[in-house]
Design a protein around this motif. Sequence first.
Motif, short mmCIF file in Angstrom:
data_model
loop_
_atom_site.label_atom_id
_atom_site.label_comp_id
_atom_site.label_asym_id
_atom_site.label_seq_id
_atom_site.Cartn_x
_atom_site.Cartn_y
_atom_site.Cartn_z
N GLU A 49 -2.91 15.79 6.63
CA GLU A 49 -3.35 14.49 6.13
C GLU A 49 -2.15 13.58 5.86
OE1 GLU A 49 -6.43 13.23 5.87
OE2 GLU A 49 -7.23 15.07 6.74
N ASP A 50 -1.08 14.14 5.29
CA ASP A 50 0.13 13.37 5.04
C ASP A 50 0.72 12.85 6.36
OD1 ASP A 50 0.26 13.64 2.24
OD2 ASP A 50 1.15 15.63 2.42
N ALA A 51 0.85 13.76 7.34
CA ALA A 51 1.45 13.39 8.63
C ALA A 51 0.63 12.32 9.33
CB ALA A 51 1.58 14.63 9.51
N PHE A 52 -0.69 12.47 9.28
CA PHE A 52 -1.57 11.48 9.89
C PHE A 52 -1.39 10.12 9.23
CE2 PHE A 52 -5.64 9.19 9.46
CZ PHE A 52 -5.80 8.81 10.78
N SER A 53 -1.35 10.08 7.91
CA SER A 53 -1.19 8.82 7.19
C SER A 53 0.17 8.19 7.48
CB SER A 53 -1.36 9.05 5.69
OG SER A 53 -1.30 7.84 4.99
N ILE A 54 1.22 9.00 7.56
CA ILE A 54 2.55 8.47 7.89
C ILE A 54 2.52 7.79 9.25
CG2 ILE A 54 4.91 9.15 8.52
CD1 ILE A 54 4.70 11.32 6.33
N LEU B 85 -3.99 7.40 1.49
CA LEU B 85 -4.38 6.35 2.44
C LEU B 85 -4.99 6.91 3.72
CD1 LEU B 85 -1.31 3.93 2.12
CD2 LEU B 85 -3.60 3.63 1.14
N SER B 86 -5.17 8.22 3.77
CA SER B 86 -5.66 8.87 4.98
C SER B 86 -7.06 8.41 5.36
CB SER B 86 -5.63 10.39 4.79
OG SER B 86 -6.18 11.04 5.90
N ASP B 87 -7.97 8.32 4.39
CA ASP B 87 -9.35 7.95 4.72
C ASP B 87 -9.44 6.51 5.23
OD1 ASP B 87 -8.74 6.89 2.27
OD2 ASP B 87 -10.60 7.48 1.27
N ASN B 88 -8.67 5.60 4.61
CA ASN B 88 -8.64 4.22 5.09
C ASN B 88 -8.14 4.16 6.53
OD1 ASN B 88 -8.93 1.70 3.05
ND2 ASN B 88 -8.43 3.56 1.92
N HIS C 115 0.83 -1.22 0.00
CA HIS C 115 0.00 0.00 0.00
C HIS C 115 0.86 1.26 0.00
CE1 HIS C 115 -3.37 -2.53 2.06
NE2 HIS C 115 -3.28 -2.77 0.78
N THR C 116 1.93 1.26 0.81
CA THR C 116 2.76 2.47 0.89
C THR C 116 3.58 2.69 -0.37
OG1 THR C 116 4.60 1.29 1.97
CG2 THR C 116 2.93 2.30 3.40
N ARG C 117 3.75 1.64 -1.17
CA ARG C 117 4.51 1.80 -2.41
C ARG C 117 3.59 2.08 -3.60
NH1 ARG C 117 9.83 0.73 -2.54
NH2 ARG C 117 10.79 -0.02 -0.61
N VAL C 118 2.39 1.48 -3.59
CA VAL C 118 1.43 1.75 -4.67
C VAL C 118 0.90 3.17 -4.55
CG1 VAL C 118 -0.84 1.15 -5.60
CG2 VAL C 118 0.78 -0.66 -4.98
N PHE C 119 0.60 3.59 -3.30
CA PHE C 119 0.06 4.93 -3.06
C PHE C 119 1.16 5.75 -2.38
CE2 PHE C 119 -3.54 1.92 -2.76
CZ PHE C 119 -4.19 2.29 -3.92
N GLU C 120 2.05 6.31 -3.17
CA GLU C 120 3.23 7.00 -2.65
C GLU C 120 2.89 8.29 -1.92
OE1 GLU C 120 5.95 7.48 -5.84
OE2 GLU C 120 6.30 5.33 -6.12
N GLN C 121 1.76 8.90 -2.25
CA GLN C 121 1.34 10.11 -1.54
C GLN C 121 0.57 9.68 -0.29
OE1 GLN C 121 -0.96 12.27 -4.49
NE2 GLN C 121 0.83 13.46 -5.08
N PRO C 122 1.08 9.93 0.90
CA PRO C 122 0.44 9.45 2.13
C PRO C 122 -1.02 9.84 2.27
CG PRO C 122 2.63 10.27 2.61
CD PRO C 122 2.35 10.63 1.18
N ARG C 123 -1.40 11.01 1.77
CA ARG C 123 -2.79 11.47 1.94
C ARG C 123 -3.80 10.53 1.27
NH1 ARG C 123 -1.49 16.96 -1.10
NH2 ARG C 123 0.47 16.39 -0.10
#
Length: 499
Positions: A273-278, A42-45, A32-40
């Motif tokens: 959103e990026d920080a939260f997803s990270i 994956l934020s909603d998931n 998931h972290t490689r397919v969706f390189e922008q952390p945001r």
Amino acid sequence: MYFLKKLVGDTVLYGLSSIVGRLLNWLLFIVHTRVFEQPRLLSDNAQLYTYVIALNVIYTFGMETAFFRYASKKENQSEYFNIILTFIILLGGTLSTLFILGATPLIDAIGYPGKERLIIWLSVILVVDAISAIAFVKLRAQNKVKRFVSIRLINIFINIGLNVFYLMFCNYILQDLFLPDLKPFAAYFYNPAIGPDYIIWANYVASVVTLLLLWKEFVGFKFTWDWAKLKTVLNYAYPLLIMGMAGAINLTADRLMFRGLLPDGFYPGFNTEDAFSIYANVYKFSIFMTLVVQAYRYAADPFFFSKMGEKNSPNMIALSTKWFTIACIFIWIAVSINLDWIGLLIGSTYRSGLIVVPILLFANLMIGVYGNISIWYKLTDKTFYGTWITLGGMALTVILNIILIPQYGYLGCAITFAISSLLMVVACYYYGQKHFPVPYSLIKVLIYIVLAAAIIIIDSQIQYAGLQYSVPVHLILCAAFLTVVYFMERKTFSELKTT
């Protein structure tokens, strides 16, 4: 010592589905972290699954432990299975219907408008998983470990298989990475615009199939509303519900509060959103601890309830707790000092959050110890103690998060979790020794924890020139810890050899 071998054996069998399964799911997290390189992306998931942790507690309502308490005798299993499952179906069906009807205002309030389908899928997952949980607990009570493990593994492989199919096979075809002739096929199944949503869809399909595979456990089931007996069960279970909810909030408060408390621009180059997803994704490294905790609990709960009232049960609890804690401490060391290469597995944009992993592992170690020593109030029907301890931990977690997140970001989240978990263990141990004395090896366990902390802290201060230097040193450090354990526990090892 026979009981220890039996407990270890059951833990290994249950761990086959828990440990192997969670490790495979952890590999999905890497995908998931490689397919969706922008952390945001994956934020909603991450946010929705954080809510699911607390909702799972409500949907199961403490009935897994209650089943062991009231259906531990074979002649009571069918009757209490009917009573408990009837309640779970009615409760879960009502809640999920309400969530589905209110999907639009709910998803808008969370901050992801237009994604009502995620609320609908998760609502079905919650009720289906709650029903399946009662069937699984019946399998555990009947000691049908192989059937339990096989169905769990099927669930995992379906989930993983669908993730790979959608996010890698179909997605990569549409990106022209291979098999261009199959583009129409891939486009039929996969819409790149909603790519992350397929993670929840895969979970949905796996949960439904799992329920179908458990059909044998429902043979003979009849809707049964026996208020007198259900009331007794609920009186036992509702403190567990409150405790579970407080525990879930304690586990998830950081992620629930993070987006609202983190100041704008706290992390240069990343929005909130990026920080939260990270943080939410790096948090998944704690799986190395939680998978052992869960596997052990699957084996330990039915075992200790079956030994309830035996004179030697406190000694069995003490010995199993010591070895469980030692195993978890070793995991804490092994993962923490090897993050230099383990962290390379995930997408590069997520690696800045790895600093919190050792703290999160320690916090989950404490949660595991708490779950182990809390057996005293379950065996003595004093579950209200667990309620108050967990509520206290929850309150402390909320307060510390409010103070520390604006100052330290997700490092503040990890510190909060660790402090709260540690104090819960202290409180549980204190009251447990008053009401159900257990001869824990407290001094030895504290020595192991201090030694592990020293290894992790000292190693973190060393700058290695490369993996060719760090990996051998880390192997030596892990071996050194195990050597210390062997010499301190050589008496137990000798006794095990003779049984």
